[in-house]
Write a protein that holds these residues in place. Sequence first.
Motif, mmCIF file in Angstrom:
data_model
loop_
_atom_site.group_PDB
_atom_site.id
_atom_site.type_symbol
_atom_site.label_atom_id
_atom_site.label_comp_id
_atom_site.label_asym_id
_atom_site.label_seq_id
_atom_site.Cartn_x
_atom_site.Cartn_y
_atom_site.Cartn_z
ATOM 1 N N ARG A 82 15.672 14.084 22.242
ATOM 2 C CA ARG A 82 15.961 15.186 23.169
ATOM 3 C C ARG A 82 14.737 16.014 23.515
ATOM 4 O O ARG A 82 14.534 16.388 24.650
ATOM 5 C CB ARG A 82 17.098 15.986 22.519
ATOM 6 N N THR A 83 13.914 16.331 22.546
ATOM 7 C CA THR A 83 12.686 17.104 22.776
ATOM 8 C C THR A 83 11.553 16.456 21.980
ATOM 9 O O THR A 83 11.796 15.606 21.111
ATOM 10 C CB THR A 83 12.829 18.568 22.293
ATOM 11 N N ARG A 84 10.342 16.876 22.254
ATOM 12 C CA ARG A 84 9.196 16.372 21.478
ATOM 13 C C ARG A 84 9.380 16.746 20.002
ATOM 14 O O ARG A 84 9.071 15.957 19.106
ATOM 15 C CB ARG A 84 7.895 16.961 22.033
ATOM 16 N N GLN A 85 9.892 17.933 19.757
ATOM 17 C CA GLN A 85 10.132 18.361 18.377
ATOM 18 C C GLN A 85 11.162 17.459 17.698
ATOM 19 O O GLN A 85 10.988 17.082 16.539
ATOM 20 C CB GLN A 85 10.604 19.823 18.365
ATOM 21 N N THR A 86 12.214 17.093 18.412
ATOM 22 C CA THR A 86 13.235 16.191 17.855
ATOM 23 C C THR A 86 12.606 14.846 17.511
ATOM 24 O O THR A 86 12.867 14.278 16.438
ATOM 25 C CB THR A 86 14.384 15.993 18.870
ATOM 26 N N GLN A 87 11.783 14.331 18.399
ATOM 27 C CA GLN A 87 11.119 13.050 18.146
ATOM 28 C C GLN A 87 10.231 13.124 16.914
ATOM 29 O O GLN A 87 10.264 12.229 16.055
ATOM 30 C CB GLN A 87 10.270 12.651 19.355
ATOM 31 N N LEU A 88 9.441 14.191 16.818
ATOM 32 C CA LEU A 88 8.538 14.347 15.674
ATOM 33 C C LEU A 88 9.306 14.496 14.368
ATOM 34 O O LEU A 88 8.913 13.923 13.346
ATOM 35 C CB LEU A 88 7.605 15.536 15.891
ATOM 36 N N MET A 89 10.396 15.260 14.400
ATOM 37 C CA MET A 89 11.209 15.401 13.192
ATOM 38 C C MET A 89 11.806 14.062 12.782
ATOM 39 O O MET A 89 11.841 13.733 11.594
ATOM 40 C CB MET A 89 12.316 16.435 13.397
#
Length: 152
Positions: A121-128
Motif C-alpha cells: 500500500r505504501t513505501r512504509q508498508t513495503q519496507l515493513m
Amino acid sequence: MKKKKSARLPQALGSGLAGALVLTAIHETARRISPDAPRMDVLGMRGLRKILNQTDAPQPDHDTLFNLTMAGDILSNGLYYSLVGRGKKVWRRGALLGLAAGVGGVVLPGPLGLGEAPSNRTRQTQLMTVAWYLLGGLAAAGASRLWSKSRK
C-alpha cells in the motif's frame, strides 16, 4: 564426532518455528498500532477463501477463517524458516531466506490475485513487510545458534 542427520531435524524445525512465531508476533502487534502495517493476515484469509471456493468447500466464519490462517501461517513459515538449518552460515541463510520471503510478500500477492494493498500500500508498508520477514529469518538463525550452543 558428527551428529546424526536425525538430530538436525528437531533443531531445524524448532528454529523455524521460532522464526515464524517472531514474525507472527510482529505482524499481529503492528497491525493493531499502525495503519501502514502490512496485513499478511488479510492476504492469508483471501488465499484460504480462494482455495475453499475452488474446491467447493464450505466457507468458515471470519473468526474461524482468521484462526485457520494464523495456524497455516505459523506452520508454513515455520517450515520455510526451518531451511535456515544449522552450521556456520546460519546467519547468512536466515538473512537471505528472510529477505526472499519479504520481497515475495510485496511482489507476489498481486499476480496471485490476492490484491496488492495489504503488503504494498505504501513505501512504509513495503519496507515493513521485507524487514519483518528478515527479522523472522534472523530469529530462526538465532534460535538455531542457541540450540547448537546448548547442545555442546
